[in-house]
Design a protein around this motif. Structure first.
Motif, short mmCIF file in Angstrom:
data_model
loop_
_atom_site.label_atom_id
_atom_site.label_comp_id
_atom_site.label_asym_id
_atom_site.label_seq_id
_atom_site.Cartn_x
_atom_site.Cartn_y
_atom_site.Cartn_z
N GLN A 21 10.46 -31.64 -12.66
CA GLN A 21 9.10 -31.83 -13.15
C GLN A 21 8.18 -32.35 -12.05
O GLN A 21 7.04 -31.90 -11.93
N ASP A 22 8.65 -33.32 -11.25
CA ASP A 22 7.83 -33.84 -10.15
C ASP A 22 7.49 -32.74 -9.16
O ASP A 22 6.35 -32.63 -8.70
N ILE A 23 8.48 -31.95 -8.83
CA ILE A 23 8.26 -30.88 -7.85
C ILE A 23 7.32 -29.83 -8.41
O ILE A 23 6.38 -29.41 -7.73
N GLN A 24 7.52 -29.42 -9.65
CA GLN A 24 6.67 -28.39 -10.24
C GLN A 24 5.23 -28.87 -10.39
O GLN A 24 4.30 -28.07 -10.30
N ARG A 25 5.05 -30.16 -10.58
CA ARG A 25 3.72 -30.71 -10.76
C ARG A 25 2.91 -30.69 -9.46
O ARG A 25 1.72 -30.42 -9.46
N SER A 26 3.56 -30.98 -8.33
CA SER A 26 2.78 -31.17 -7.10
C SER A 26 3.26 -30.37 -5.90
O SER A 26 2.92 -30.69 -4.79
N ALA A 27 4.02 -29.30 -6.13
CA ALA A 27 4.52 -28.50 -5.01
C ALA A 27 3.51 -27.45 -4.59
O ALA A 27 2.58 -27.12 -5.33
N ARG A 28 3.72 -26.95 -3.40
CA ARG A 28 2.93 -25.83 -2.88
C ARG A 28 3.66 -24.53 -3.21
O ARG A 28 4.87 -24.46 -3.13
N ARG A 29 2.91 -23.50 -3.58
CA ARG A 29 3.51 -22.25 -4.05
C ARG A 29 3.45 -21.15 -2.99
O ARG A 29 2.44 -21.00 -2.32
N VAL A 30 4.54 -20.41 -2.91
CA VAL A 30 4.61 -19.19 -2.10
C VAL A 30 5.08 -18.09 -3.03
O VAL A 30 6.15 -18.19 -3.64
N SER A 31 4.29 -17.03 -3.15
CA SER A 31 4.62 -15.96 -4.09
C SER A 31 5.12 -14.74 -3.32
O SER A 31 4.55 -14.34 -2.31
N THR A 32 6.19 -14.15 -3.82
CA THR A 32 6.72 -12.90 -3.30
C THR A 32 6.84 -11.93 -4.48
O THR A 32 6.61 -12.34 -5.63
N PRO A 33 7.17 -10.67 -4.25
CA PRO A 33 7.24 -9.74 -5.38
C PRO A 33 8.20 -10.15 -6.50
O PRO A 33 7.90 -9.94 -7.67
N CYS A 34 9.33 -10.74 -6.18
CA CYS A 34 10.32 -11.08 -7.22
C CYS A 34 10.42 -12.57 -7.50
O CYS A 34 11.03 -12.96 -8.49
N PHE A 35 9.85 -13.42 -6.64
CA PHE A 35 10.06 -14.86 -6.76
C PHE A 35 8.78 -15.64 -6.51
O PHE A 35 7.86 -15.16 -5.87
N VAL A 36 8.76 -16.86 -7.04
CA VAL A 36 7.77 -17.86 -6.67
C VAL A 36 8.57 -19.02 -6.10
O VAL A 36 9.48 -19.54 -6.76
N LEU A 37 8.25 -19.41 -4.88
CA LEU A 37 8.94 -20.52 -4.23
C LEU A 37 8.02 -21.73 -4.27
O LEU A 37 6.88 -21.66 -3.82
N LEU A 38 8.48 -22.82 -4.85
CA LEU A 38 7.74 -24.08 -4.89
C LEU A 38 8.30 -24.97 -3.78
O LEU A 38 9.47 -25.31 -3.79
#
Length: 136
Positions: A21-38
């Motif tokens: 929850q902490d990570i999802q709340r304040s992480a930076r996102r990188v989007s690719t065709p199949c994945f989202v990397l937080l």
């Protein structure tokens, strides 16, 4: 062809719900065709850690588990993409049914510049969080 590269010890996993929850709340996102990397920078530097989220939208249990195995192995294979003080949560957007390990690794390598940039942003966020906690 890429081969499996060993175990995935608990120290390299994000395991607690509060951490997710902490990570999802304040992480930076990188989007690719199949994945989202937080991408989230933490205080310790004892190796990058991985968390995986694969919802039912991805598919049945077989598809979700296959996706998680692919993500874990890609993380082990391309550990150099993630610095030692980084936590990464990979959200599977769609089932990589036709994808193999090499395809997942290639997708992450294409996004490596974004991952590096977001890691630097996450570190500055970590510094801001530490400064806020130091205030009386």
């Amino acid at each position: 062809m890429l081969c499996p590269s060993g175990r995935f010890p608990p120290a390299q996993r994000i395991r607690k719900r509060a951490e997710y929850q902490d990570i999802q709340r304040s992480a930076r996102r990188v989007s690719t065709p199949c994945f989202v990397l937080l991408v989230y920078a933490r205080a310790g530097s004892d190796g990058a850690r991985l968390g995986i989220v694969a919802s039912r939208k991805v598919g049945n249990a077989v598809a979700r588990n296959r996706a998680k195995r692919l993500v874990r192995e890609a993380f082990r294979t391309k550990r150099e993409l993630f610095d030692a003080d980084i936590d990464v949560i990979v959200i599977v957007k769609r089932a990589p049914a036709e994808l193999g390990l090499a395809d997942v690794v290639l997708e992450w390598e294409k996004a490596s510049a974004s991952i590096r940039g977001r890691s630097a942003d996450a570190r500055s966020d970590r510094e801001r969080r530490a400064a806020r906690q130091a205030l009386p």
